[in-house]
Design a protein around this motif. Structure first.
Motif, PDB file in Angstrom:
ATOM      1  N   GLU A 197      -0.327 -14.310 -66.541  1.00 62.43           N
ATOM      2  CA  GLU A 197       0.927 -14.889 -65.894  1.00 62.43           C
ATOM      3  C   GLU A 197       0.952 -16.408 -65.782  1.00 62.43           C
ATOM      4  O   GLU A 197       1.987 -17.065 -65.172  1.00 62.43           O
ATOM      5  CB  GLU A 197       1.313 -14.131 -64.637  1.00 62.43           C
ATOM      6  CG  GLU A 197       1.818 -12.636 -64.789  1.00 62.43           C
ATOM      7  CD  GLU A 197       3.196 -12.539 -65.303  1.00 62.43           C
ATOM      8  OE1 GLU A 197       4.118 -13.209 -64.703  1.00 62.43           O
ATOM      9  OE2 GLU A 197       3.491 -11.893 -66.391  1.00 62.43           O
ATOM     10  N   THR A 198      -0.193 -17.150 -66.151  1.00 61.00           N
ATOM     11  CA  THR A 198      -0.120 -18.392 -65.683  1.00 61.00           C
ATOM     12  C   THR A 198       0.947 -19.157 -66.215  1.00 61.00           C
ATOM     13  O   THR A 198       1.231 -18.881 -67.393  1.00 61.00           O
ATOM     14  CB  THR A 198      -1.616 -18.964 -66.113  1.00 61.00           C
ATOM     15  OG1 THR A 198      -1.518 -20.574 -65.635  1.00 61.00           O
ATOM     16  CG2 THR A 198      -2.044 -18.981 -67.524  1.00 61.00           C
ATOM     17  N   CYS A 199       1.437 -20.449 -65.746  1.00 62.73           N
ATOM     18  CA  CYS A 199       2.337 -21.109 -66.499  1.00 62.73           C
ATOM     19  C   CYS A 199       1.492 -22.029 -67.502  1.00 62.73           C
ATOM     20  O   CYS A 199       2.188 -22.436 -68.470  1.00 62.73           O
ATOM     21  CB  CYS A 199       2.877 -22.275 -65.502  1.00 62.73           C
ATOM     22  SG  CYS A 199       3.715 -23.792 -66.286  1.00 62.73           S
ATOM     23  N   TYR A 200       0.242 -22.438 -67.120  1.00 63.80           N
ATOM     24  CA  TYR A 200      -0.469 -23.271 -68.244  1.00 63.80           C
ATOM     25  C   TYR A 200      -0.956 -22.750 -69.274  1.00 63.80           C
ATOM     26  O   TYR A 200      -2.040 -22.037 -69.191  1.00 63.80           O
ATOM     27  CB  TYR A 200      -1.483 -24.062 -67.453  1.00 63.80           C
ATOM     28  CG  TYR A 200      -0.924 -25.205 -66.711  1.00 63.80           C
ATOM     29  CD1 TYR A 200       0.160 -26.000 -66.853  1.00 63.80           C
ATOM     30  CD2 TYR A 200      -2.070 -26.197 -65.861  1.00 63.80           C
ATOM     31  CE1 TYR A 200       0.420 -27.211 -66.433  1.00 63.80           C
ATOM     32  CE2 TYR A 200      -1.653 -27.233 -65.468  1.00 63.80           C
ATOM     33  CZ  TYR A 200      -0.510 -27.866 -65.650  1.00 63.80           C
ATOM     34  OH  TYR A 200       0.192 -29.124 -65.134  1.00 63.80           O
ATOM     35  N   LYS A 201      -0.193 -22.567 -70.461  1.00 65.91           N
ATOM     36  CA  LYS A 201      -0.422 -22.162 -71.596  1.00 65.91           C
ATOM     37  C   LYS A 201      -0.319 -23.264 -72.824  1.00 65.91           C
ATOM     38  O   LYS A 201       0.461 -23.591 -72.702  1.00 65.91           O
ATOM     39  CB  LYS A 201       0.394 -20.973 -72.124  1.00 65.91           C
ATOM     40  CG  LYS A 201       0.100 -19.585 -71.080  1.00 65.91           C
ATOM     41  CD  LYS A 201       1.151 -18.728 -71.489  1.00 65.91           C
ATOM     42  CE  LYS A 201       0.987 -17.294 -70.879  1.00 65.91           C
ATOM     43  NZ  LYS A 201       1.247 -17.481 -69.378  1.00 65.91           N
ATOM     44  N   MET A 202      -1.708 -23.539 -73.230  1.00 67.11           N
ATOM     45  CA  MET A 202      -1.691 -24.617 -74.077  1.00 67.11           C
ATOM     46  C   MET A 202      -2.040 -24.031 -75.677  1.00 67.11           C
ATOM     47  O   MET A 202      -2.938 -23.232 -75.755  1.00 67.11           O
ATOM     48  CB  MET A 202      -2.928 -25.672 -73.709  1.00 67.11           C
ATOM     49  CG  MET A 202      -2.729 -26.807 -74.638  1.00 67.11           C
ATOM     50  SD  MET A 202      -4.093 -27.991 -74.250  1.00 67.11           S
ATOM     51  CE  MET A 202      -3.205 -29.004 -72.737  1.00 67.11           C
ATOM     52  N   PHE A 203      -1.311 -24.540 -76.597  1.00 71.05           N
ATOM     53  CA  PHE A 203      -1.417 -23.890 -78.036  1.00 71.05           C
ATOM     54  C   PHE A 203      -1.391 -24.858 -78.993  1.00 71.05           C
ATOM     55  O   PHE A 203      -0.903 -25.882 -79.040  1.00 71.05           O
ATOM     56  CB  PHE A 203      -0.170 -23.317 -78.527  1.00 71.05           C
ATOM     57  CG  PHE A 203       0.476 -22.441 -77.518  1.00 71.05           C
ATOM     58  CD1 PHE A 203       0.213 -20.934 -77.269  1.00 71.05           C
ATOM     59  CD2 PHE A 203       1.285 -22.811 -76.531  1.00 71.05           C
ATOM     60  CE1 PHE A 203       0.766 -20.032 -76.150  1.00 71.05           C
ATOM     61  CE2 PHE A 203       1.963 -22.198 -75.545  1.00 71.05           C
ATOM     62  CZ  PHE A 203       1.573 -20.586 -75.275  1.00 71.05           C
ATOM     63  N   ARG A 204      -2.297 -24.780 -80.193  1.00 73.55           N
ATOM     64  CA  ARG A 204      -2.061 -25.619 -81.255  1.00 73.55           C
ATOM     65  C   ARG A 204      -0.463 -25.286 -81.917  1.00 73.55           C
ATOM     66  O   ARG A 204      -0.006 -24.118 -81.673  1.00 73.55           O
ATOM     67  CB  ARG A 204      -3.169 -25.330 -82.516  1.00 73.55           C
ATOM     68  CG  ARG A 204      -4.442 -25.524 -82.076  1.00 73.55           C
ATOM     69  CD  ARG A 204      -4.835 -26.983 -82.283  1.00 73.55           C
ATOM     70  NE  ARG A 204      -4.503 -27.604 -83.503  1.00 73.55           N
ATOM     71  CZ  ARG A 204      -5.291 -27.664 -84.741  1.00 73.55           C
ATOM     72  NH1 ARG A 204      -6.800 -27.579 -84.360  1.00 73.55           N
ATOM     73  NH2 ARG A 204      -5.145 -27.917 -85.817  1.00 73.55           N
TER      74      ARG A 204
END
Length: 240
Positions: free
Chosen positions: A165-172
């Protein structure tokens, strides 16, 4: 997935920070300033999801800055809809989700970027439950709800996340381009996780700091969103 992504150097990096915004007049200017002070080369895409307080006036001032773009929804459509718009507008080759409050610290971007720049990860989640610098103590019910949803998501996706549920999702960017979001509210979190699991992405977790809000401080997620998340976890196990 691994063979389809070209290596990414720090010199080539442009980070797009997608910020969904709904009635955040108290913290919006402060979080944007914190994001801009973080030294990574970046652009900010702020999606105003039909705010009815003083947020639109603040956004009008912020978009005068060259790193900031503002996209507006005529009516409130939910976090999922705002993220869909923000992802579509992103020009960077790496994308991160940033809430418009002060719960998450942009100083963590560097740690989140590291597995991507080292060529190890396609997706990085910032975990509030791994060893970290600090975290505000909250109600046990909030903690238990997060852990329950992450546990159920892991069963359905086969992943071993500590904080779905974290906000911090980082993607290519290539990962995001393969996702067609359908959820409109906070059930977007399990939808994103289910869809990156199906892509067989290389996923890393990194510990982050967290200073969560209480409901009387403006926190918007409720127990109803928890039930919606459970439905989404089950649904997106079987459908795209």
């Amino acid at each position: 997935m691994r063979s389809s992504l070209t290596p990414l150097s720090e010199e080539d990096l442009l980070l797009t920070v997608v910020i969904p915004v709904f009635n955040e007049e108290e913290t919006l200017a402060e979080i944007v300033e914190a994001v801009l002070l973080e030294p990574t080369r970046k652009e900010l895409v702020l999606v105003d999801d039909g705010s009815t307080d003083g947020t639109p006036a603040i956004l009008q001032e912020l978009e005068a800055r060259p790193e900031v773009r503002v996209v507006r929804h005529e009516k409130n459509s939910g976090k999922g809809a705002a993220l869909k718009t923000g992802f579509r507008e992103a020009r960077g080759n790496v994308i991160i989700i940033q809430d418009a409050d002060m719960e998450y610290d942009p100083a963590d971007y560097k740690s989140l970027l590291r597995p991507i720049l080292e060529g190890k990860a396609d997706v990085v989640y910032g975990s509030r439950f791994l060893v970290r610098h600090y975290a505000r103590v909250h109600l046990y019910s909030h903690y238990l709800g997060n852990r329950m949803l992450t546990f159920l998501s892991n069963i359905m996706t086969g992943l071993n996340l500590t904080d779905m549920e974290t906000c911090y999702k980082m993607f290519r960017k290539e990962v995001v381009d393969r996702i067609e979001l359908k959820s409109r509210r906070f059930d977007v979190e399990p939808e994103i996780t289910a869809k990156i699991a199906k892509q067989k992405c290389r996923i890393y977790e990194v510990p982050i700091s967290y200073a969560g809000r209480d409901f009387d401080e403006g926190k918007k997620i409720t127990w109803r969103d928890g039930f919606s998340a459970i439905r989404a976890i089950i649904k997106y196990r079987f459908v795209n």
